[in-house]
Design an enzyme around this catalytic site. Structure first.
Site, PDB file in Angstrom:
ATOM      1  N   ASN A   9      53.860  73.402  63.091  1.00  0.00           N
ATOM      2  CA  ASN A   9      54.800  73.656  63.394  1.00  0.00           C
ATOM      3  C   ASN A   9      54.549  74.793  64.063  1.00  0.00           C
ATOM      4  OD1 ASN A   9      57.037  75.887  62.851  1.00  0.00           O
ATOM      5  ND2 ASN A   9      56.344  77.027  60.815  1.00  0.00           N
ATOM      6  N   TRP A  10      55.015  75.077  65.533  1.00  0.00           N
ATOM      7  CA  TRP A  10      54.233  75.840  66.633  1.00  0.00           C
ATOM      8  C   TRP A  10      55.091  77.205  66.760  1.00  0.00           C
ATOM      9  CZ3 TRP A  10      55.567  71.101  71.646  1.00  0.00           C
ATOM     10  CH2 TRP A  10      54.528  70.328  71.290  1.00  0.00           C
ATOM     11  N   LYS A  11      56.411  76.922  65.942  1.00  0.00           N
ATOM     12  CA  LYS A  11      56.751  78.366  66.048  1.00  0.00           C
ATOM     13  C   LYS A  11      56.809  79.036  67.021  1.00  0.00           C
ATOM     14  CE  LYS A  11      54.389  79.443  61.858  1.00  0.00           C
ATOM     15  NZ  LYS A  11      53.235  80.724  60.810  1.00  0.00           N
ATOM     16  N   HIS A  97      61.818  78.603  56.225  1.00  0.00           N
ATOM     17  CA  HIS A  97      60.256  78.932  56.684  1.00  0.00           C
ATOM     18  C   HIS A  97      60.473  80.488  56.565  1.00  0.00           C
ATOM     19  CE1 HIS A  97      57.098  80.857  58.586  1.00  0.00           C
ATOM     20  NE2 HIS A  97      56.226  79.729  58.220  1.00  0.00           N
ATOM     21  N   GLU A  99      59.716  83.397  57.762  1.00  0.00           N
ATOM     22  CA  GLU A  99      59.591  84.046  59.432  1.00  0.00           C
ATOM     23  C   GLU A  99      61.170  84.021  59.110  1.00  0.00           C
ATOM     24  OE1 GLU A  99      56.838  82.212  62.070  1.00  0.00           O
ATOM     25  OE2 GLU A  99      55.191  82.862  60.591  1.00  0.00           O
ATOM     26  N   GLU A 169      54.274  77.865  50.716  1.00  0.00           N
ATOM     27  CA  GLU A 169      53.907  78.450  51.510  1.00  0.00           C
ATOM     28  C   GLU A 169      53.510  79.826  51.677  1.00  0.00           C
ATOM     29  OE1 GLU A 169      53.374  77.310  56.213  1.00  0.00           O
ATOM     30  OE2 GLU A 169      55.414  77.884  56.079  1.00  0.00           O
ATOM     31  N   GLY A 175      49.552  83.111  58.698  1.00  0.00           N
ATOM     32  CA  GLY A 175      48.637  83.973  60.025  1.00  0.00           C
ATOM     33  C   GLY A 175      48.067  84.535  59.981  1.00  0.00           C
ATOM     34  N   SER A 215      47.260  79.307  56.756  1.00  0.00           N
ATOM     35  CA  SER A 215      46.037  79.404  57.705  1.00  0.00           C
ATOM     36  C   SER A 215      45.655  78.256  56.648  1.00  0.00           C
ATOM     37  CB  SER A 215      45.211  81.266  57.058  1.00  0.00           C
ATOM     38  OG  SER A 215      46.060  82.332  57.514  1.00  0.00           O
ATOM     39  N   GLY A 236      50.893  76.558  61.049  1.00  0.00           N
ATOM     40  CA  GLY A 236      50.928  76.831  62.208  1.00  0.00           C
ATOM     41  C   GLY A 236      49.808  77.154  63.556  1.00  0.00           C
ATOM     42  N   GLY A 237      48.865  78.338  63.483  1.00  0.00           N
ATOM     43  CA  GLY A 237      47.784  78.551  64.451  1.00  0.00           C
ATOM     44  C   GLY A 237      47.233  77.865  64.968  1.00  0.00           C
TER      45      GLY A 237
HETATM   46  P1  PGA Z   1      49.297  79.805  59.565  1.00  0.00           P
HETATM   47  O1  PGA Z   1      51.010  79.547  59.685  1.00  0.00           O
HETATM   48  O2  PGA Z   1      48.170  77.899  59.636  1.00  0.00           O
HETATM   49  O3  PGA Z   1      49.698  80.465  60.859  1.00  0.00           O
HETATM   50  O4  PGA Z   1      49.087  80.597  58.986  1.00  0.00           O
HETATM   51  C1  PGA Z   1      51.800  78.300  59.006  1.00  0.00           C
HETATM   52  C2  PGA Z   1      53.429  78.700  58.826  1.00  0.00           C
HETATM   53  O5  PGA Z   1      53.129  79.223  58.831  1.00  0.00           O
HETATM   54  O6  PGA Z   1      53.552  77.042  58.503  1.00  0.00           O
END
Ligand code: PGA
Length: 256
Positions: A9-11, A97, A99, A169, A175, A215, A236-237
């Protein structure tokens, strides 16, 4: 046999050139994926067509949108419909998600409509759930996540439910560098599978892939993916760096 998936998930990250390079670097070193193992790139909308084109020769590598609107079309400036994603060759969409729940005020009822729109357009859904820290601290996370699934997914038919991948999640792990322990992940994934089984029966629950997100890195992925009910990750990251993402993909390959 249920799928295992590592989905990036590149966001809101990466230019067109950076995204192209990242996908190229991952594909160049991607180990062979045996049956049932899948890699997904969840990119911003402007990257979708390019990423679909780059991955078109790899049957087990797909592309996901990070959101879609709940209506089919219309005067919704800045939005994208599920059918538009589908027309770009996208196979998945990430819905719910945390966010988007937080910053775009998407609630369980709206996410139910988005899920319907995605399935109607022929997309598979990666449906995100997970609790905030205060719910975890109160030890009421099981009921909280169950409620999210009930309100957004449990109106679906069994046939539709088969198109759903669930991503657990915990918000406190996204993050933050603070990962759920393998035991915490396994407990919740087992709970989610039991909740799906109670509604749809054991066969569908057994076939539902449940991904862990928050994470997740190459260093902790082996332990997380070794859990019986953890079927991969939503990343994500660590999906933004080819070597890191490949490390997580290798952990999935090695896990079963
Ligand atoms: P993260 O994000 O791996 O950077 O914690 C995961 C996500 O939000 O899907």
């Amino acid at each position: 046999m249920r799928k295992q998936i590592v989905a990036g998930n590149w966001k809101m990250n990466l230019s067109i050139a950076e995204g192209k390079q990242l996908v190229q670097d991952v594909l160049a070193q991607l180990p062979e994926l045996s049956s049932g193992k899948h890699v997904v790139f969840g990119t911003p909308h402007i990257h979708l067509c390019q990423t679909v084109d780059q991955t078109k020769d790899q049957a087990q590598v797909s592309v996901a949108g990070q959101n879609c609107h709940h209506e089919v079309s219309g005067a919704y400036t800045g939005e994208i419909s599920a059918a538009m994603l589908q027309s770009a060759g996208v196979q998945y969409v990430i819905i719910g998600h945390s966010e988007r729940r937080m910053y775009n005020h998407e609630d369980n009822a709206l996410l139910a409509k988005k899920t319907d729109a995605a399935l109607a357009a022929g997309l598979q859904v990666i449906f995100c759930c997970g609790e905030p820290l205060e719910i975890r601290d109160a030890d009421t996370q099981n009921a909280y996540v169950e409620h999210q699934l009930q309100e957004s997914l449990f109106h679906l038919s069994a046939e539709q439910m088969a198109q759903i991948t669930i991503a657990y999640e915990p918000i406190w792990a996204i993050g933050t560098g603070r990962t759920a322990s393998a035991a915490q992940a396994q407990d919740m994934h087992q709970h989610i599978r039991a909740v799906v089984a109670a509604k749809y029966g054991a066969a569908i629950a057994d076939d539902t892939a449940i991904l862990y997100g928050g994470s997740c890195k190459a260093s902790n992925a082996p332990e997380l993916f070794a859990c019986a009910d953890v079927d991969g990750g939503l990343i994500g990251g660590a999906s933004l760096v080819a070597a890191d993402f490949l490390g997580i993909i290798r952990a999935m390959i090695a896990s079963r």
